[in-house]
Scaffold this motif. Structure first.
Motif, PDB file in Angstrom:
ATOM      1  N   LEU A 119     -41.079 -57.408 -41.584  1.00 14.80           N
ATOM      2  CA  LEU A 119     -41.345 -57.378 -40.144  1.00 14.80           C
ATOM      3  C   LEU A 119     -42.615 -56.623 -39.777  1.00 14.80           C
ATOM      4  O   LEU A 119     -43.034 -56.634 -38.616  1.00 14.80           O
ATOM      5  N   GLY A 120     -43.235 -55.998 -40.744  1.00 15.40           N
ATOM      6  CA  GLY A 120     -44.511 -55.354 -40.498  1.00 15.40           C
ATOM      7  C   GLY A 120     -45.690 -56.307 -40.543  1.00 15.40           C
ATOM      8  O   GLY A 120     -46.831 -55.909 -40.321  1.00 15.40           O
ATOM      9  N   GLY A 121     -45.417 -57.572 -40.813  1.00 18.40           N
ATOM     10  CA  GLY A 121     -46.478 -58.577 -40.893  1.00 18.40           C
ATOM     11  C   GLY A 121     -46.971 -59.035 -39.530  1.00 18.40           C
ATOM     12  O   GLY A 121     -46.535 -58.542 -38.484  1.00 18.40           O
ATOM     13  N   ASP A 122     -47.848 -60.023 -39.554  1.00 22.48           N
ATOM     14  CA  ASP A 122     -48.419 -60.566 -38.329  1.00 22.48           C
ATOM     15  C   ASP A 122     -47.326 -61.211 -37.476  1.00 22.48           C
ATOM     16  O   ASP A 122     -46.607 -62.107 -37.951  1.00 22.48           O
ATOM     17  N   PRO A 123     -47.174 -60.782 -36.225  1.00 22.73           N
ATOM     18  CA  PRO A 123     -46.095 -61.303 -35.380  1.00 22.73           C
ATOM     19  C   PRO A 123     -46.093 -62.821 -35.234  1.00 22.73           C
ATOM     20  O   PRO A 123     -45.038 -63.459 -35.248  1.00 22.73           O
ATOM     21  N   GLU A 124     -47.272 -63.407 -35.075  1.00 25.63           N
ATOM     22  CA  GLU A 124     -47.328 -64.858 -34.902  1.00 25.63           C
ATOM     23  C   GLU A 124     -46.886 -65.577 -36.177  1.00 25.63           C
ATOM     24  O   GLU A 124     -46.209 -66.603 -36.118  1.00 25.63           O
ATOM     25  N   ALA A 125     -47.277 -65.039 -37.317  1.00 21.77           N
ATOM     26  CA  ALA A 125     -46.849 -65.633 -38.586  1.00 21.77           C
ATOM     27  C   ALA A 125     -45.346 -65.494 -38.758  1.00 21.77           C
ATOM     28  O   ALA A 125     -44.680 -66.408 -39.276  1.00 21.77           O
ATOM     29  N   LEU A 126     -44.794 -64.378 -38.315  1.00 23.20           N
ATOM     30  CA  LEU A 126     -43.356 -64.153 -38.429  1.00 23.20           C
ATOM     31  C   LEU A 126     -42.564 -65.126 -37.570  1.00 23.20           C
ATOM     32  O   LEU A 126     -41.419 -65.454 -37.895  1.00 23.20           O
ATOM     33  N   ARG A 127     -43.156 -65.592 -36.476  1.00 21.37           N
ATOM     34  CA  ARG A 127     -42.471 -66.522 -35.576  1.00 21.37           C
ATOM     35  C   ARG A 127     -42.580 -67.976 -36.041  1.00 21.37           C
ATOM     36  O   ARG A 127     -41.883 -68.844 -35.533  1.00 21.37           O
ATOM     37  N   ARG A 128     -43.460 -68.239 -36.989  1.00 23.20           N
ATOM     38  CA  ARG A 128     -43.746 -69.611 -37.385  1.00 23.20           C
ATOM     39  C   ARG A 128     -42.708 -70.121 -38.386  1.00 23.20           C
ATOM     40  O   ARG A 128     -42.477 -69.522 -39.428  1.00 23.20           O
ATOM     41  N   ARG A 129     -42.091 -71.229 -38.059  1.00 22.71           N
ATOM     42  CA  ARG A 129     -41.128 -71.828 -38.981  1.00 22.71           C
ATOM     43  C   ARG A 129     -41.850 -72.606 -40.085  1.00 22.71           C
ATOM     44  O   ARG A 129     -42.795 -73.344 -39.795  1.00 22.71           O
ATOM     45  N   PRO A 130     -41.390 -72.486 -41.331  1.00 23.46           N
ATOM     46  CA  PRO A 130     -42.005 -73.263 -42.413  1.00 23.46           C
ATOM     47  C   PRO A 130     -41.785 -74.759 -42.225  1.00 23.46           C
ATOM     48  O   PRO A 130     -42.630 -75.575 -42.591  1.00 23.46           O
ATOM     49  N   ARG A 131     -40.630 -75.108 -41.661  1.00 17.82           N
ATOM     50  CA  ARG A 131     -40.325 -76.477 -41.255  1.00 17.82           C
ATOM     51  C   ARG A 131     -39.495 -76.379 -39.983  1.00 17.82           C
ATOM     52  O   ARG A 131     -38.821 -75.368 -39.763  1.00 17.82           O
ATOM     53  N   PRO A 132     -39.528 -77.404 -39.137  1.00 15.07           N
ATOM     54  CA  PRO A 132     -38.813 -77.314 -37.860  1.00 15.07           C
ATOM     55  C   PRO A 132     -37.343 -76.954 -37.988  1.00 15.07           C
ATOM     56  O   PRO A 132     -36.783 -76.288 -37.113  1.00 15.07           O
ATOM     57  N   GLU A 133     -36.711 -77.388 -39.067  1.00 10.79           N
ATOM     58  CA  GLU A 133     -35.268 -77.170 -39.216  1.00 10.79           C
ATOM     59  C   GLU A 133     -34.921 -75.890 -39.978  1.00 10.79           C
ATOM     60  O   GLU A 133     -33.749 -75.625 -40.250  1.00 10.79           O
ATOM     61  N   ILE A 134     -35.932 -75.085 -40.318  1.00 13.36           N
ATOM     62  CA  ILE A 134     -35.702 -73.839 -41.053  1.00 13.36           C
ATOM     63  C   ILE A 134     -36.142 -72.654 -40.202  1.00 13.36           C
ATOM     64  O   ILE A 134     -37.230 -72.658 -39.642  1.00 13.36           O
ATOM     65  N   TRP A 135     -35.300 -71.632 -40.151  1.00 13.74           N
ATOM     66  CA  TRP A 135     -35.623 -70.450 -39.368  1.00 13.74           C
ATOM     67  C   TRP A 135     -36.933 -69.804 -39.819  1.00 13.74           C
ATOM     68  O   TRP A 135     -37.284 -69.820 -41.009  1.00 13.74           O
ATOM     69  N   SER A 136     -37.604 -69.189 -38.875  1.00 14.88           N
ATOM     70  CA  SER A 136     -38.783 -68.375 -39.180  1.00 14.88           C
ATOM     71  C   SER A 136     -38.317 -67.058 -39.800  1.00 14.88           C
ATOM     72  O   SER A 136     -37.131 -66.710 -39.773  1.00 14.88           O
ATOM     73  N   ASP A 137     -39.275 -66.296 -40.350  1.00 10.43           N
ATOM     74  CA  ASP A 137     -38.935 -64.990 -40.915  1.00 10.43           C
ATOM     75  C   ASP A 137     -38.300 -64.090 -39.852  1.00 10.43           C
ATOM     76  O   ASP A 137     -37.352 -63.351 -40.134  1.00 10.43           O
ATOM     77  N   LEU A 138     -38.813 -64.144 -38.642  1.00 14.77           N
ATOM     78  CA  LEU A 138     -38.272 -63.330 -37.558  1.00 14.77           C
ATOM     79  C   LEU A 138     -36.847 -63.745 -37.223  1.00 14.77           C
ATOM     80  O   LEU A 138     -35.969 -62.891 -37.009  1.00 14.77           O
ATOM     81  N   GLU A 139     -36.600 -65.029 -37.178  1.00 14.39           N
ATOM     82  CA  GLU A 139     -35.250 -65.498 -36.874  1.00 14.39           C
ATOM     83  C   GLU A 139     -34.267 -65.075 -37.958  1.00 14.39           C
ATOM     84  O   GLU A 139     -33.129 -64.672 -37.666  1.00 14.39           O
ATOM     85  N   TYR A 140     -34.684 -65.151 -39.218  1.00 17.01           N
ATOM     86  CA  TYR A 140     -33.829 -64.683 -40.305  1.00 17.01           C
ATOM     87  C   TYR A 140     -33.524 -63.200 -40.146  1.00 17.01           C
ATOM     88  O   TYR A 140     -32.388 -62.756 -40.350  1.00 17.01           O
ATOM     89  N   ALA A 141     -34.544 -62.412 -39.798  1.00 10.60           N
ATOM     90  CA  ALA A 141     -34.348 -60.974 -39.636  1.00 10.60           C
ATOM     91  C   ALA A 141     -33.373 -60.676 -38.507  1.00 10.60           C
ATOM     92  O   ALA A 141     -32.503 -59.800 -38.637  1.00 10.60           O
ATOM     93  N   CYS A 142     -33.493 -61.384 -37.397  1.00 15.65           N
ATOM     94  CA  CYS A 142     -32.560 -61.204 -36.283  1.00 15.65           C
ATOM     95  C   CYS A 142     -31.136 -61.539 -36.722  1.00 15.65           C
ATOM     96  O   CYS A 142     -30.174 -60.840 -36.357  1.00 15.65           O
TER      97      CYS A 142
END
Length: 211
Positions: A82-105
């Motif tokens: 979560l110390g990474g770039d916020p925009e990158a953390l919000r970006r999903r690798p694919r539409p149907e897969i959670w972003s890093d931020l969503e996984y953390a939540c």
């Protein structure tokens, strides 16, 4: 332009407009479906019987007294993510897969939920857990819009509370039981092992690092 603004609309124009509107709705529906996370309906209790081929964790072999430390170590891993770039953390690798931020939540909320369920098992005889829809929660709580720095603090706090609760378990209390509405039955010991697979697996989902 609405029909009321025409004195005598031509049928062909009206037909084209209707077709365009229908296509627009269909496109929007398709886009929403493409962006939707596919609900996870699998029964993950199998991880108590065999190692996970993906993340590598053998949850069934975890020493119950080690779970508290594993929870804290996992939380530290998420803090680094979560110390990474916020925009990158919000970006999903694919539409149907959670972003890093969503996984953390999700992991933060798993820690919170399992603390509640652990307390129920320790305070009540053989309780039945209330249902929790993780996918509905992700949408309702707008996981992808939350602030990574805030999530990092909340996740760490939730992990510490859960770890401390597990550290307070001793003796026969490890054998106390609780039940999920789908029929899955846990002792506090198996509950601890079942729990730890979830955050470990999701950290693997994000970092690619196996247990």
């Amino acid at each position: 332009m609405t029909d009321s603004e025409h004195t005598s609309p031509e049928p062909a124009v009206a037909s084209d407009a209707a077709a365009t509107a229908t296509a627009t709705v269909a496109d929007a529906t398709a886009a929403a479906a493409a962006d939707a996370i596919v609900p996870d309906t699998k029964d993950w209790t199998w991880v108590l019987e065999q190692p996970c081929a993906d993340c590598g964790l053998d949850a069934g072999a975890v020493v119950r007294e080690d779970v508290a430390g594993m929870v804290r170590a996992n939380a530290a891993g998420w803090t680094a993510v979560l110390g990474g770039d916020p925009e990158a953390l919000r970006r999903r690798p694919r539409p149907e897969i959670w972003s890093d931020l969503e996984y953390a939540c999700h992991v933060r909320d798993v820690f919170r939920l399992f603390r509640v369920r652990l307390d129920l098992m320790l305070d009540q005889d053989d309780p039945l857990f209330a249902n929790w829809d993780q996918d509905a929660t992700a949408v309702a709580e707008r996981y992808g819009e939350q602030r990574p720095a805030v999530v990092a603090v909340e996740l760490t706090e939730a992990a510490e509370a859960l770890a401390a609760a597990f550290e307070g378990v001793a003796g026969a209390r490890w054998a106390r039981t609780g039940n999920r509405s789908d029929g899955a039955r846990f002792t506090v010991e198996s509950f601890a092992r079942y729990l730890i697979h979830d955050p470990v697996h999701h950290l693997y989902d994000v970092t690619g690092e196996r247990a």
